[in-house]
Design an enzyme around this catalytic site. Sequence first.
Site: not given
Ligand code: 6PG
Length: 474
Positions: A18, A23, A112, A138, A192, A195-196, A199, A457
């Site tokens: 990929g 990749g 992901n 990430s 992960k 983490h997102n 984010e 309840h």
């Molecule tokens: C990372 C990012 C990466 C990606 C997200 C964006 O850690 O490098 O999180 O995985 O940019 O998947 O997610 P959205 O498109 O849902 O904002």
Amino acid sequence: MPEAGGIMAQQARIGIYGLGTMGSALALNMAELGIPVAVANREADWLPAFMNEAGDLAAQLQPHETLEAFVGGLALPRVILFMIPSDAPMDAMIEAVLPLLAPGDTIIDGGNADFHATRRRSADLAARDIHFVGMGISGGEAGARHGPSMMVGGSAHSWIQLEPILTAIAARHEGDPCVAHLGPDGAGHFVKTVHNGIEYADMQVIAEIYGLMRYGLVRSPVEIGARFERWNEGPLRSYLVEITGKALGYVDPVTGHPAVDVIKDAAGQKGTGRWTVIEAVALGQSASMIDAAVAARSWSSEKSTRVAAEAVLGGDRSLLDLDDDALERAFLAARIICHAQGFRILKAASEEYDWALDLARIAEIWRAGCIIRSALLDDIGAALRDNLPGGQLILAPAMAAELGRCIPALRWVVAAAVAGGHAAPALGAAIAWFDTMRQGRGTTDIIQAQRDFFGHHGYARLGMAGVHHGPWWD
Ligand code: 6PG
């Protein structure tokens, strides 16, 4: 194109299948560190361009036009990193590659993925003595090329193969590589996902603070960008604040307007934020800031409804009397709270799935390479290392002290935003959660009374064991 990986070539230590953005960047990262890598792609005609782009690094890269040759070029036990979409294509690829593998080989999904799928694939493949690794990566393209943060699941056997390669390519925080084997099956992909989720929340807080400055303080994008750049030199230092500062300084070459002003205000999302919320709820947890961030993106995509509503309901927003110091402290309080919520989800999942996640290590591998890297994660790592009772970040002395300093500003900013008609869903969720969690006695006594009143309840009674009812009924 000549096939590599035959008896004359040094067998590749890892194969990457990929060659999309991530990749190919990972393959170049490994090649640069002298790791022989076999590469392949569904569309084999991408290979010549990729090899050409690799320049001198091509010496370490062994391109293969067929899956059979690609697998055949790998040293035993084989390690194959798939950088392809993690849903149906991943299942199809497993089916295709399985007959070519031998017991002890490892397949890695570096996308992901939904960790439930990773658990299912791990169990299915374990029955055939093939190891499946769900690995969160990430850092986007630059991270993959020069040092990502990697969250690795899967077996100890796979980790033995992977550790030297991943440790070599990982981002480093003061020399410490940002990669760890976090637990079996879906642990890496779950971490992960969270983490997102963090984010999403952090990005939403930035958007809200930007909005307050833009529409409440009537500042230009350039002025706001400069403010973010200054904040990036203090406790808010982070990759997301840095790129926000830079992005706000750009000009659209077509119109000459600030670049942000020509971007449609409708945010995309691929699903990891939503998964975080779903899993949090399933685990009996709250991820209210992440939920607010996911919701805000969904609402943003209803552009035509919002335009129609502005005409009917009015879109007025008042000017605000806020200073930059208050905004900075409000932002920091919200950032602490969204991390606290994220770590609670990780803790709950670790208990539910028996992963024994090392929360401090997770914070440590997020200190560099990943999208949420920040100065705060250094403090969070230290707080979690310090044997924090119950793993509750808001109770860590350093976090509690910082919250004490910053919460009054968050309260003021949210109050001003609400009074002025500025939407601030993530900041609002942060203060609501904080106020709920800091009160030893809340208001759900009345909810328990209602539940018992209409549904028998039962409720727990203070100072008396057992389940109690009434006295509502005659
Ligand atoms: C990372 C990012 C990466 C990606 C997200 C964006 O850690 O490098 O999180 O995985 O940019 O998947 O997610 P959205 O498109 O849902 O904002």
